[in-house]
Every structure is written in structure tokens, then in C-alpha cells.
Design a protein around this motif. Structure first.
Motif, PDB file in Angstrom:
ATOM      1  N   LEU A 117       0.833  -1.205   0.000  1.00 35.97           N
ATOM      2  CA  LEU A 117       0.000   0.000   0.000  1.00 35.97           C
ATOM      3  C   LEU A 117       0.865   1.252   0.000  1.00 35.97           C
ATOM      4  O   LEU A 117       0.556   2.242  -0.680  1.00 35.97           O
ATOM      5  CB  LEU A 117      -0.930   0.004   1.221  1.00 35.97           C
ATOM      6  N   LEU A 118       1.944   1.205   0.789  1.00 35.63           N
ATOM      7  CA  LEU A 118       2.848   2.347   0.821  1.00 35.63           C
ATOM      8  C   LEU A 118       3.513   2.566  -0.537  1.00 35.63           C
ATOM      9  O   LEU A 118       3.853   3.705  -0.890  1.00 35.63           O
ATOM     10  CB  LEU A 118       3.924   2.134   1.899  1.00 35.63           C
ATOM     11  N   ARG A 119       3.721   1.484  -1.283  1.00 39.45           N
ATOM     12  CA  ARG A 119       4.355   1.578  -2.608  1.00 39.45           C
ATOM     13  C   ARG A 119       3.334   1.839  -3.719  1.00 39.45           C
ATOM     14  O   ARG A 119       3.670   1.763  -4.902  1.00 39.45           O
ATOM     15  CB  ARG A 119       5.108   0.272  -2.919  1.00 39.45           C
ATOM     16  N   ARG A 120       2.078   2.139  -3.280  1.00 39.51           N
ATOM     17  CA  ARG A 120       1.007   2.441  -4.241  1.00 39.51           C
ATOM     18  C   ARG A 120       0.767   1.275  -5.201  1.00 39.51           C
ATOM     19  O   ARG A 120       0.621   1.437  -6.412  1.00 39.51           O
ATOM     20  CB  ARG A 120       1.309   3.729  -5.013  1.00 39.51           C
ATOM     21  N   LYS A 121       0.721   0.068  -4.639  1.00 40.67           N
ATOM     22  CA  LYS A 121       0.422  -1.139  -5.407  1.00 40.67           C
ATOM     23  C   LYS A 121      -0.767  -1.854  -4.769  1.00 40.67           C
ATOM     24  O   LYS A 121      -0.651  -2.963  -4.237  1.00 40.67           O
ATOM     25  CB  LYS A 121       1.639  -2.066  -5.457  1.00 40.67           C
ATOM     26  N   PRO A 122      -1.950  -1.199  -4.797  1.00 39.57           N
ATOM     27  CA  PRO A 122      -3.119  -1.760  -4.093  1.00 39.57           C
ATOM     28  C   PRO A 122      -3.608  -3.076  -4.687  1.00 39.57           C
ATOM     29  O   PRO A 122      -4.196  -3.888  -3.961  1.00 39.57           O
ATOM     30  CB  PRO A 122      -4.171  -0.660  -4.240  1.00 39.57           C
ATOM     31  N   ASP A 123      -3.368  -3.309  -5.989  1.00 41.23           N
ATOM     32  CA  ASP A 123      -3.819  -4.557  -6.575  1.00 41.23           C
ATOM     33  C   ASP A 123      -3.086  -5.748  -5.974  1.00 41.23           C
ATOM     34  O   ASP A 123      -3.676  -6.800  -5.698  1.00 41.23           O
ATOM     35  CB  ASP A 123      -3.641  -4.526  -8.099  1.00 41.23           C
ATOM     36  N   GLN A 124      -1.770  -5.593  -5.756  1.00 47.88           N
ATOM     37  CA  GLN A 124      -1.009  -6.673  -5.117  1.00 47.88           C
ATOM     38  C   GLN A 124      -1.372  -6.784  -3.630  1.00 47.88           C
ATOM     39  O   GLN A 124      -1.485  -7.893  -3.077  1.00 47.88           O
ATOM     40  CB  GLN A 124       0.484  -6.421  -5.281  1.00 47.88           C
TER      41      GLN A 124
ATOM     42  N   ALA B   7      -7.557  -3.720   4.565  1.00 47.38           N
ATOM     43  CA  ALA B   7      -8.126  -4.362   3.372  1.00 47.38           C
ATOM     44  C   ALA B   7      -9.098  -3.418   2.675  1.00 47.38           C
ATOM     45  O   ALA B   7      -9.190  -3.376   1.438  1.00 47.38           O
ATOM     46  CB  ALA B   7      -8.823  -5.660   3.758  1.00 47.38           C
ATOM     47  N   GLY B   8      -9.835  -2.629   3.493  1.00 49.26           N
ATOM     48  CA  GLY B   8     -10.732  -1.630   2.925  1.00 49.26           C
ATOM     49  C   GLY B   8      -9.980  -0.585   2.120  1.00 49.26           C
ATOM     50  O   GLY B   8     -10.447  -0.139   1.071  1.00 49.26           O
ATOM     51  N   TYR B   9      -8.788  -0.203   2.620  1.00 50.33           N
ATOM     52  CA  TYR B   9      -7.961   0.743   1.868  1.00 50.33           C
ATOM     53  C   TYR B   9      -7.616   0.190   0.478  1.00 50.33           C
ATOM     54  O   TYR B   9      -7.681   0.890  -0.531  1.00 50.33           O
ATOM     55  CB  TYR B   9      -6.670   1.038   2.624  1.00 50.33           C
ATOM     56  N   SER B  10      -7.226  -1.102   0.447  1.00 56.85           N
ATOM     57  CA  SER B  10      -6.822  -1.690  -0.834  1.00 56.85           C
ATOM     58  C   SER B  10      -7.988  -1.684  -1.825  1.00 56.85           C
ATOM     59  O   SER B  10      -7.803  -1.428  -3.031  1.00 56.85           O
ATOM     60  CB  SER B  10      -6.294  -3.113  -0.628  1.00 56.85           C
ATOM     61  N   LYS B  11      -9.197  -1.963  -1.336  1.00 62.75           N
ATOM     62  CA  LYS B  11     -10.376  -1.937  -2.210  1.00 62.75           C
ATOM     63  C   LYS B  11     -10.683  -0.510  -2.666  1.00 62.75           C
ATOM     64  O   LYS B  11     -11.031  -0.262  -3.842  1.00 62.75           O
ATOM     65  CB  LYS B  11     -11.592  -2.510  -1.464  1.00 62.75           C
ATOM     66  N   TRP B  12     -10.576   0.413  -1.725  1.00 64.21           N
ATOM     67  CA  TRP B  12     -10.880   1.812  -2.023  1.00 64.21           C
ATOM     68  C   TRP B  12      -9.942   2.360  -3.098  1.00 64.21           C
ATOM     69  O   TRP B  12     -10.361   3.038  -4.031  1.00 64.21           O
ATOM     70  CB  TRP B  12     -10.795   2.619  -0.726  1.00 64.21           C
ATOM     71  N   PHE B  13      -8.650   2.055  -2.929  1.00 66.20           N
ATOM     72  CA  PHE B  13      -7.660   2.555  -3.887  1.00 66.20           C
ATOM     73  C   PHE B  13      -7.881   1.973  -5.283  1.00 66.20           C
ATOM     74  O   PHE B  13      -7.458   2.555  -6.284  1.00 66.20           O
ATOM     75  CB  PHE B  13      -6.252   2.230  -3.410  1.00 66.20           C
ATOM     76  N   LEU B  14      -8.562   0.798  -5.330  1.00 64.14           N
ATOM     77  CA  LEU B  14      -8.862   0.172  -6.627  1.00 64.14           C
ATOM     78  C   LEU B  14     -10.261   0.556  -7.118  1.00 64.14           C
ATOM     79  O   LEU B  14     -10.773  -0.015  -8.091  1.00 64.14           O
ATOM     80  CB  LEU B  14      -8.765  -1.353  -6.506  1.00 64.14           C
ATOM     81  N   ASN B  15     -10.891   1.511  -6.397  1.00 61.71           N
ATOM     82  CA  ASN B  15     -12.218   2.015  -6.761  1.00 61.71           C
ATOM     83  C   ASN B  15     -13.318   0.967  -6.596  1.00 61.71           C
ATOM     84  O   ASN B  15     -14.392   1.081  -7.200  1.00 61.71           O
ATOM     85  CB  ASN B  15     -12.224   2.544  -8.205  1.00 61.71           C
TER      86      ASN B  15
ATOM     87  N   LEU C  59      -1.037   8.369   3.356  1.00 63.94           N
ATOM     88  CA  LEU C  59      -1.273   7.176   2.536  1.00 63.94           C
ATOM     89  C   LEU C  59      -2.425   7.421   1.562  1.00 63.94           C
ATOM     90  O   LEU C  59      -2.342   7.056   0.380  1.00 63.94           O
ATOM     91  CB  LEU C  59      -1.586   5.982   3.448  1.00 63.94           C
ATOM     92  N   LEU C  60      -3.504   8.036   2.053  1.00 64.98           N
ATOM     93  CA  LEU C  60      -4.663   8.290   1.201  1.00 64.98           C
ATOM     94  C   LEU C  60      -4.309   9.250   0.068  1.00 64.98           C
ATOM     95  O   LEU C  60      -4.673   9.031  -1.091  1.00 64.98           O
ATOM     96  CB  LEU C  60      -5.814   8.855   2.038  1.00 64.98           C
ATOM     97  N   GLU C  61      -3.578  10.277   0.412  1.00 61.74           N
ATOM     98  CA  GLU C  61      -3.201  11.252  -0.615  1.00 61.74           C
ATOM     99  C   GLU C  61      -2.284  10.626  -1.653  1.00 61.74           C
ATOM    100  O   GLU C  61      -2.429  10.881  -2.861  1.00 61.74           O
ATOM    101  CB  GLU C  61      -2.519  12.451   0.048  1.00 61.74           C
ATOM    102  N   ASP C  62      -1.333   9.802  -1.215  1.00 61.36           N
ATOM    103  CA  ASP C  62      -0.415   9.158  -2.159  1.00 61.36           C
ATOM    104  C   ASP C  62      -1.153   8.232  -3.122  1.00 61.36           C
ATOM    105  O   ASP C  62      -0.675   7.963  -4.227  1.00 61.36           O
ATOM    106  CB  ASP C  62       0.647   8.356  -1.398  1.00 61.36           C
ATOM    107  N   ASN C  63      -2.308   7.716  -2.693  1.00 65.74           N
ATOM    108  CA  ASN C  63      -3.070   6.801  -3.539  1.00 65.74           C
ATOM    109  C   ASN C  63      -4.274   7.494  -4.186  1.00 65.74           C
ATOM    110  O   ASN C  63      -5.234   6.837  -4.603  1.00 65.74           O
ATOM    111  CB  ASN C  63      -3.528   5.589  -2.740  1.00 65.74           C
ATOM    112  N   GLY C  64      -4.247   8.815  -4.251  1.00 64.77           N
ATOM    113  CA  GLY C  64      -5.243   9.573  -5.016  1.00 64.77           C
ATOM    114  C   GLY C  64      -6.550   9.827  -4.326  1.00 64.77           C
ATOM    115  O   GLY C  64      -7.542  10.174  -4.978  1.00 64.77           O
ATOM    116  N   ILE C  65      -6.612   9.698  -2.998  1.00 65.16           N
ATOM    117  CA  ILE C  65      -7.842   9.951  -2.255  1.00 65.16           C
ATOM    118  C   ILE C  65      -7.780  11.367  -1.698  1.00 65.16           C
ATOM    119  O   ILE C  65      -6.960  11.672  -0.823  1.00 65.16           O
ATOM    120  CB  ILE C  65      -8.041   8.938  -1.120  1.00 65.16           C
ATOM    121  N   GLY C  66      -8.673  12.242  -2.185  1.00 63.98           N
ATOM    122  CA  GLY C  66      -8.696  13.628  -1.737  1.00 63.98           C
ATOM    123  C   GLY C  66      -9.678  13.849  -0.611  1.00 63.98           C
ATOM    124  O   GLY C  66     -10.353  12.932  -0.124  1.00 63.98           O
ATOM    125  N   THR C  67      -9.805  15.126  -0.200  1.00 66.08           N
ATOM    126  CA  THR C  67     -10.659  15.490   0.930  1.00 66.08           C
ATOM    127  C   THR C  67     -12.123  15.165   0.680  1.00 66.08           C
ATOM    128  O   THR C  67     -12.826  14.646   1.554  1.00 66.08           O
ATOM    129  CB  THR C  67     -10.517  16.988   1.232  1.00 66.08           C
TER     130      THR C  67
END
Length: 772
Positions: free
Chosen positions: A683-690, A712-720, A751-759
Motif C-alpha cells: 500500500l505504501l508503494r502504491r500497489k493496491p492490486d497486489q 483491506a478496505g484501503y486496498s479496495k478503495w484505492f482500486l475504486n 497514505l490516502l493522498e499518495d493513492n489519489g484519495i482527496g478530501t
């Protein structure tokens, strides 16, 4: 606590802690006026006059070298008045002190009348042997009953007596040490001195107990006096009497100091064993007794344990009898082992047997058990046999208080028992009495028996609130135990102090361990001395301090102790280049330090290095943690250390190195903690699919923790995959109550910002998770 006691305690605080004579004098005068106590006016006026004279001399410009000594003397005089006022207030309040004062009105402690009467009793008892058998028994019973009543009155007089004079001290010391006085009387009266001295420090009472302990040849009397002066030394008032403190310190440095320090350590441990009697009883009731009661197929008879006749259970479960027997033996063995360790295993059973009229007299809680005691003699005369009582006395199983309880309880049920049960009791073969844990003649055993008597009094006596309880409880105050005494020198007692810290850690007595730790911090000279003479014990001290700090989640402090632990180990290691001369003492932290950095970890033992690495990781000292875990892995080839090394690297932002260390571990074996670390690193490396694949494997395992749903919710969220993310976030929210979804999003905002999650996305998700 009544308001009058609170006001008087405030006066004592001014005297003992602040040593503020003028304010204490003013407050006690006001207190006595409001309480209507005029009997102390003359003594108060004498102190006030002396203090005014001191001020007058000072105004005239006289330089008096004796001024500090005179001031301190007036403080002690005022303390003696406060001591007497406290006793007087207790008498006025009624309760035991009020009743005891009635007994004390006709007894003078300073004359020799008491000793004469006690010695005359022994002589009269001896003369009865010349009487005919037909009258001797009745006369002896009458004599013993009158004598018991008189001793109880002297006991009460001692407890409610005012601050002693030298004359009272001398008269009672001579009485207690007199070979012509019955030893049971001496034992009872020493307990009265100790009981009254624990309520408020009196130097003359303290000196009496110390003198009895030093001079008597009766070991039981010696142990009662020993317990008395050590518990009395824990009272706040002792700090005002330098001569008493010096006398105690001189005793602690005698030729037999090693043995005395060992006894003091044993005493402190025994106090804790007694103090935990309720906790031990709860364990017996919940764990041991149910196992005994489950053995329904077994019965106890005069020959031991016997199986009942065969039943259907024997056919269905042929091995059940053997299992029940093993369980019962295990339970009995556990009780025996608890007793050997010092546990008060009989407190629970006998705590319900202190309501007999015998225990209405406070002195009877401290009277040694005797079949000749007039009250117990009447009971025993109604039994067919006293073999069970004799076996109990011979085995030394119970303290004196419980022996009386047992005898009275036995009498109350004896006549109602079937004849066969009476026969079994009179043979004493099958009563399942546990053997004494120690030799009855050992000083430590006699001391423990007396402590158990004391504990029962302070826990069960209706008047216990009128006395200061010396046993350990949840309210911890400095000097509440002997090893917390302000005057106790670390240099002399460091072995016992460190052993006591270890004892407290094993019993999870963290509050006491913390007090002990704060009271005894070795200074520069003591630390460097241990470094050169007893480095192993110094290391043990640092390990215990590390354990204590970790318990309270003080990881930075814990790591500092571990650092000193490693430094001490370097000095002790023959091949290390670090010598004693290179080690310095840090005045701010009271710990060891080296000028050279970084610390050489090559010579540290695995145990010490593991503690060093663990505390560094928890204290967020990730560079030190990584270095230590790398050293551990290289020395042991243990993959667990590699995993912790990777954790440290990940927290340092070296994610690629983290993954390169963890991927091989993940391939070697199924290890959920390793997978969890890899998933977070991804997740830190911005690889939510893995990361998603790893979290799915984790959630399908039996080792799921609450945070797994959030991550796990973060990984799903980052993958939309927002529907799945909402479900996982709600699962996380349902399993904990300390945080909100908004707060954790705030903590992980980077972490959220690095993976494209804004305010806006965050607010929408918070609303989705929070809505039903």
C-alpha cells in the motif's frame, strides 16, 4: 474518615513533612479549642512560650547555635501532643478505643504492679500442683480465667496509652523480658505494643520492640517483636526522630547484617503472601475446589480416598475413575505447593469463623493457642477426644487465630455428627490435613504464623478501621512497606532490593515495583561500584527496570535501560574493547553512557539484544532497531528477527528493502504476520492490486485482527471497489469502540493522498460508512 481525624492529620503533616512549628502550633490550638479538649492546654502553652522566647532572642539579634536543636525539640514535643490527641479522639469516638479506655483506668503501666501480678500468676499456677485433684481443676480454671481477663485489660491499656515516657518503656521492657512471666503473656503484650505503635510512631515503643528482638531467647517472642518494629518503622512519624532512625541503621549494619537483610527480605515477601490471601482464596474457590467436587465417584474416609461402587459410568467411561483421581491429586498437590510458597490457603475457610464470642476481645486475636486457655478448655471438655486438635497443633497447619476458630467450630457441630464420623475424626487418619509447609521451629515459619494472625485482625475484626493496616493494598504510599523506607541505604540493600523487584514482577505487583524503583535509584558511586564488583546483578537491575517500563508502555525509558544493559555487558565481556574507565554515568537519567557511537552490539547476548531491539522499535528508534535486528538475524539465522528488521526498515521509509526481505520469508512458509507487513508495504508503494491479494488471504485465515478490515478496505478503495471498501470499513468499525472512521482517515492522510484519495472522497466515504 471523620473531619476531626482529617484536621488532626493536617496538623501531623505540618509537623512531619513541612516541619512548620508556628502553623502547626496555631492549628492544633484551634483544633483543641473547637473539640473542647482542655487537658492539653498546659503542654501547649509550654511549647508556645518556648517558641515565643526563641523569636524574642532572634529579634534582639542573638545568634544561638542551639536554635535548630531547640526548634526540633519543640516539634517533637508538639508531635507527642498530637499523638495523645489522636488517641483521645479515638477514645471519644467510642468503638474499641472507648471500651479499652474503661479497662485502662485502673492500670498504671509505669509501676511494677503489672509485673508482680503476672509473676504471681505463674507462682500460683505452680502451687496448684500441690492441691488435691478434686479441687485443683476448678481452682486452675478460675485462676486462668481471672488472669486472662487481667491480661486483656493490660493489652487494652497499652493500646490506648498516650505517648510513652522512659519510665513506661523501662517497666514494660523488664516485664516482657522477665523469665518469671508466662511466655504467652509476653507474646500477647508485645502484640499490643506493635498494634498501638503502627497507629502512630512512638520512639519508646519502637525502642522496646527493638530491645525485645535483640535480647529475648524466645524465638516466637523475637519474631513478634521483629515484625512489630519493622512495621512500626514504616509509619510517617519516624522521620522526626533521628535517634530512632540512627538506632535502626546501626542495627542494619551489625555483624549479622547479611542474615538480617535476608530476614527482612523474607518478611517483605511474606507480607505480600498474606496480602494476597483473598486473591489466593478466589483461585482456590474457582479452580481447585470445583475439581475436588467433580470427583463424585470418590469419597473420603479414615484411610484416605476410596472409590464408590461401580455404576453405569464405569461401563460407559472405564477410564473416568483414574482421571478423577488424577485431578483430585493434582488439586491437592497444587494447594500443598501454594502453601509451600507461602500462600495463606486457609484464610478463606476460616474467615467465616471469627464470630464466636471469644473474638469479641481484641487481645484474643493475638493470644497464642493453648488447650489450657479457659475458654477453649470448656469447649474441649465436651469432646470425646482431642486427637484431632492435637494433630492440628503438632502439624502446625494453622495460625493461632484459626486454631481457636477450628476448635470452636468443631464443638458447635461435633454433637450433631454421626458416630462413624466422630470415630474417624478421633483417629485423625483420614482428615486430609496438609502437612506443614515448613519446620515449625524455623523463625520464618513462626513469623508467617504471626503475620497471618495480624492479617486476619486487619481484614476481619469489627474494629479494624481504628487501626492503620500495614498490609499491601491498592493504595500505595511511599514508606508503606519497610523496603520503601527513606533511610534504607541502597548500597547495603541492593541485593535484596533487586530480588524484591524480581519478586514483585513475578507476582505482577507493578505498583509496588514502581514505588521500589523510584525510591531506590543507584547514584554514580553505587552504579560504578556495581559495574566493577557485581556487573551481573547490575544487569539484572536494568532488565527489571526495562520490564517495568514496558509494562507502563514507557518504551523510550525502557530502551535507555536496555542501552545501559548492553553497556554493562560490554564491560563484562572479556573480548570487548570497552573497559570500565570508558563508561560514564549520566546524572540526568541515572544510567550508563558511552561517548562512542554507535553502540557496539556484537558482544551482547541474544536476550539482551532482543530487548534492546524490541524497545527501540516500540520507541520509534527505527535505525537502532534495524541495526539490532540485523545483528540478531546474523547471529541466529532466525527468520523472526528478519521480519522485525523489515518492520524497522519499513518505518524508515525503505520499503523496497522491506519487500526484498519479506518475499523470501513468505515463500518459505505461511506466516500471516509476514503477509500483513507485505500488504501494508505494498500500500505504501502504491500497489493496491497486489496488496488486495494479500489481504484476501489474510481475511480467509484464522489469524485476522481488527486492523486487517481497515487496511483491506484501503486496498479496495484505492482500486475504486467502493462497495467492498464500505463493507470492510463497517466491519472494522463494529469491532472497536475507541476510534472513528474519520480519525483513522486523518491519521493515514498521507497514505490516502499518495493513492489519489482527496478530501471530498474522504468525506463521502465517511458518510457512506456512517450511514445505515
Amino acid at each position: 474518615m471523620p473531619s476531626s481525624q482529617i484536621e488532626l492529620q493536617a496538623v501531623l503533616s505540618l509537623i512531619l513533612e513541612q516541619k512548620n512549628l508556628p502553623l502547626a502550633l496555631k492549628n492544633i490550638q484551634l483544633f483543641l479549642k473547637q473539640a473542647g479538649l482542655s487537658q492539653f492546654d498546659t503542654r501547649i502553652e509550654e511549647i508556645a512560650s518556648g517558641y515565643q522566647l526563641m523569636k524574642d532572642y532572634m529579634l534582639r539579634g542573638y545568634q544561638d547555635d542551639m536554635r535548630p536543636q531547640l526548634y526540633h525539640s519543640m516539634l517533637r514535643q508538639l508531635y507527642s501532643i498530637a499523638f495523645d490527641v489522636r488517641v483521645k479522639q479515638a477514645v471519644i469516638s467510642g468503638g474499641y478505643h472507648g471500651l479499652a479506655e474503661l479497662s485502662a483506668r485502673h492500670i498504671n503501666l509505669s509501676d511494677g504492679d503489672i509485673q508482680q501480678k503476672l509473676e504471681a500468676y505463674v507462682q500460683d499456677l505452680a502451687m496448684l500442683s500441690l492441691e488435691p485433684d478434686t479441687v485443683r481443676s476448678e481452682k486452675e480454671h478460675t485462676l486462668r480465667k481471672q488472669h486472662q481477663h487481667y491480661v486483656a485489660s493490660v493489652f487494652d491499656t497499652i493500646v490506648v496509652s498516650f505517648y510513652w515516657s522512659e519510665a513506661v518503656h523501662s517497666a514494660l521492657l523488664q516485664l516482657i523480658l522477665s523469665p518469671m512471666v508466662d511466655s504467652f503473656d509476653a507474646l500477647t503484650l508485645v502484640s499490643a505494643v506493635a498494634l498501638s505503635g503502627m497507629n502512630g510512631f512512638d520512639p519508646w515503643r519502637f525502642k522496646l520492640l527493638l530491645a525485645v528482638w535483640q535480647q529475648t531467647e524466645d524465638e516466637e517472642l523475637r519474631q513478634r517483636a521483629f515484625v512489630g518494629w519493622t512495621l512500626m518503622a514504616c509509619t510517617d512519624g519516624m522521620r522526626l526522630f533521628d535517634d530512632a532512625v540512627e538506632q535502626m541503621l546501626s542495627v542494619l549494619e551489625t555483624a549479622n547484617a547479611d542474615d538480617l537483610r535476608r530476614q527482612l527480605y523474607e518478611l517483605q515477601c511474606q507480607i505480600f503472601y498474606c496480602s494476597s490471601a483473598r486473591r489466593d482464596n478466589e483461585s482456590i474457590q474457582k479452580e481447585i475446589i470445583p475439581n475436588l467436587m467433580k470427583g463424585k465417584r470418590l469419597r473420603f474416609d479414615r484411610f484416605g480416598i476410596e472409590e464408590n461402587e461401580d455404576s453405569l459410568e464405569d461401563i460407559l467411561h472405564p477410564d473416568k475413575a483414574e482421571q478423577e483421581m488424577e485431578r483430585i491429586e493434582e488439586s491437592m498437590n497444587r494447594m500443598t505447593e501454594m502453601q509451600k510458597q507461602g500462600a495463606d490457603i486457609y484464610f478463606g475457610g476460616f474467615s467465616q469463623m471469627k464470630r464466636f464470642p471469644f473474638f469479641s476481645s481484641v487481645s484474643n486475636w493475638f493470644v497464642p493457642f493453648s488447650k489450657q486457655n479457659p475458654e477453649i478448655a470448656e469447649v474441649l471438655s465436651q469432646l470425646d477426644s482431642t486427637k484431632l486438635i492435637d494433630a492440628m497443633l503438632k502439624g502446625g497447619l494453622f495460625c493461632n487465630s484459626d486454631k481457636y476458630s477450628f476448635s470452636f467450630a468443631l464443638k458447635s457441630v461435633y454433637e450433631q455428627l454421626p458416630p462413624k464420623v466422630r470415630e474417624m475424626m478421633n483417629t485423625t487418619d483420614g482428615m486430609m490435613l496438609l502437612e506443614s509447609a515448613e519446620d515449625m521451629d524455623k523463625p520464618s515459619y513462626k513469623r508467617l504464623q504471626y503475620l497471618q494472625d495480624l492479617y486476619r485482625f486487619f481484614e476481619l475484626n469489627p474494629y479494624r478501621a481504628e487501626f492503620r493496616n500495614p498490609f499491601w493494598n491498592d493504595h500505595v504510599t511511599r514508606n508503606s512497606q519497610f523496603f520503601l523506607h527513606d533511610a534504607l541505604p541502597f548500597a547495603s540493600f541492593y541485593k535484596e532490593i533487586i530480588s524484591l523487584m524480581s519478586f514483585a514482577a513475578k507476582r505482577k505487583e507493578w505498583a509496588f515495583m514502581r514505588e521500589l524503583s523510584e525510591r531506590h535509584r543507584p547514584d554514580r558511586q553505587e552504579t560504578l561500584h556495581l559495574l566493577t564488583t557485581d556487573v551481573e546483578r547490575l544487569q539484572r537491575y536494568y532488565r527489571l527496570q526495562n520490564t517495568l517500563s514496558c509494562h507502563f508502555h514507557e518504551y523510550e525509558q525502557a530502551h535507555r535501560y536496555c542501552r545501559s544493559l548492553v553497556i554493562a555487558g560490554l564491560v563484562a565481556h572479556e573480548e570487548s574493547r570497552v573497559k570500565t574507565e570508558a563508561v560514564a554515568y549520566d546524572e540526568e537519567t541515572h544510567l550508563l553512557k558511552l561517548d562512542s557511537e554507535p553502540l557496539d552490539l556484537g558482544f551482547a547476548t541474544e536476550r539482551d539484544l532482543r530487548s534492546y531491539a524490541s524497545t527501540a522499535l516500540r520507541a520509534a528508534l527505527f535505525e537502532e532497531a534495524a541495526r539490532a535486528y540485523q545483528a540478531l538475524f546474523e547471529a541466529t539465522d532466525n527468520n523472526r528477527y528478519r521480519w522485525h528488521h523489515a518492520l524497522a526498515l519499513m518505518n524508515m521509509g525503505r520499503v523496497e528493502e522491506t519487500l526484498s526481505l519479506l518475499y523470501p520469508l513468505d515463500m518459505e512458509e505461511v506466516n500471516i504476520p509476514v503477509k500483513r507487513t507485505i500488504a501494508w508495504a505494498l500500500l505504501l508503494r502504491r500497489k493496491p492490486d497486489q496488496a488486495e491479494r494479500y489481504y484476501e488471504a489474510i481475511l480467509s485465515s484464522d489469524a485476522v485482527i481488527t486492523e486487517d478490515y481497515l487496511n483491506a478496505g484501503y486496498s479496495k478503495w484505492f482500486l475504486n471497489k467502493n462497495n467492498e471498501a464500505v463493507v470492510l470499513f463497517k466491519n472494522w468499525l463494529a469491532q472497536q469502540s475507541t476510534e472513528t472512521i474519520s480519525s483513522v482517515f486523518g491519521q493515514d492522510h498521507r497514505l490516502l493522498e499518495d493513492n489519489g484519495i482527496g478530501t471530498i472522497d474522504r468525506m463521502l466515504m465517511e458518510d457512506l460508512v456512517g450511514s445505515e
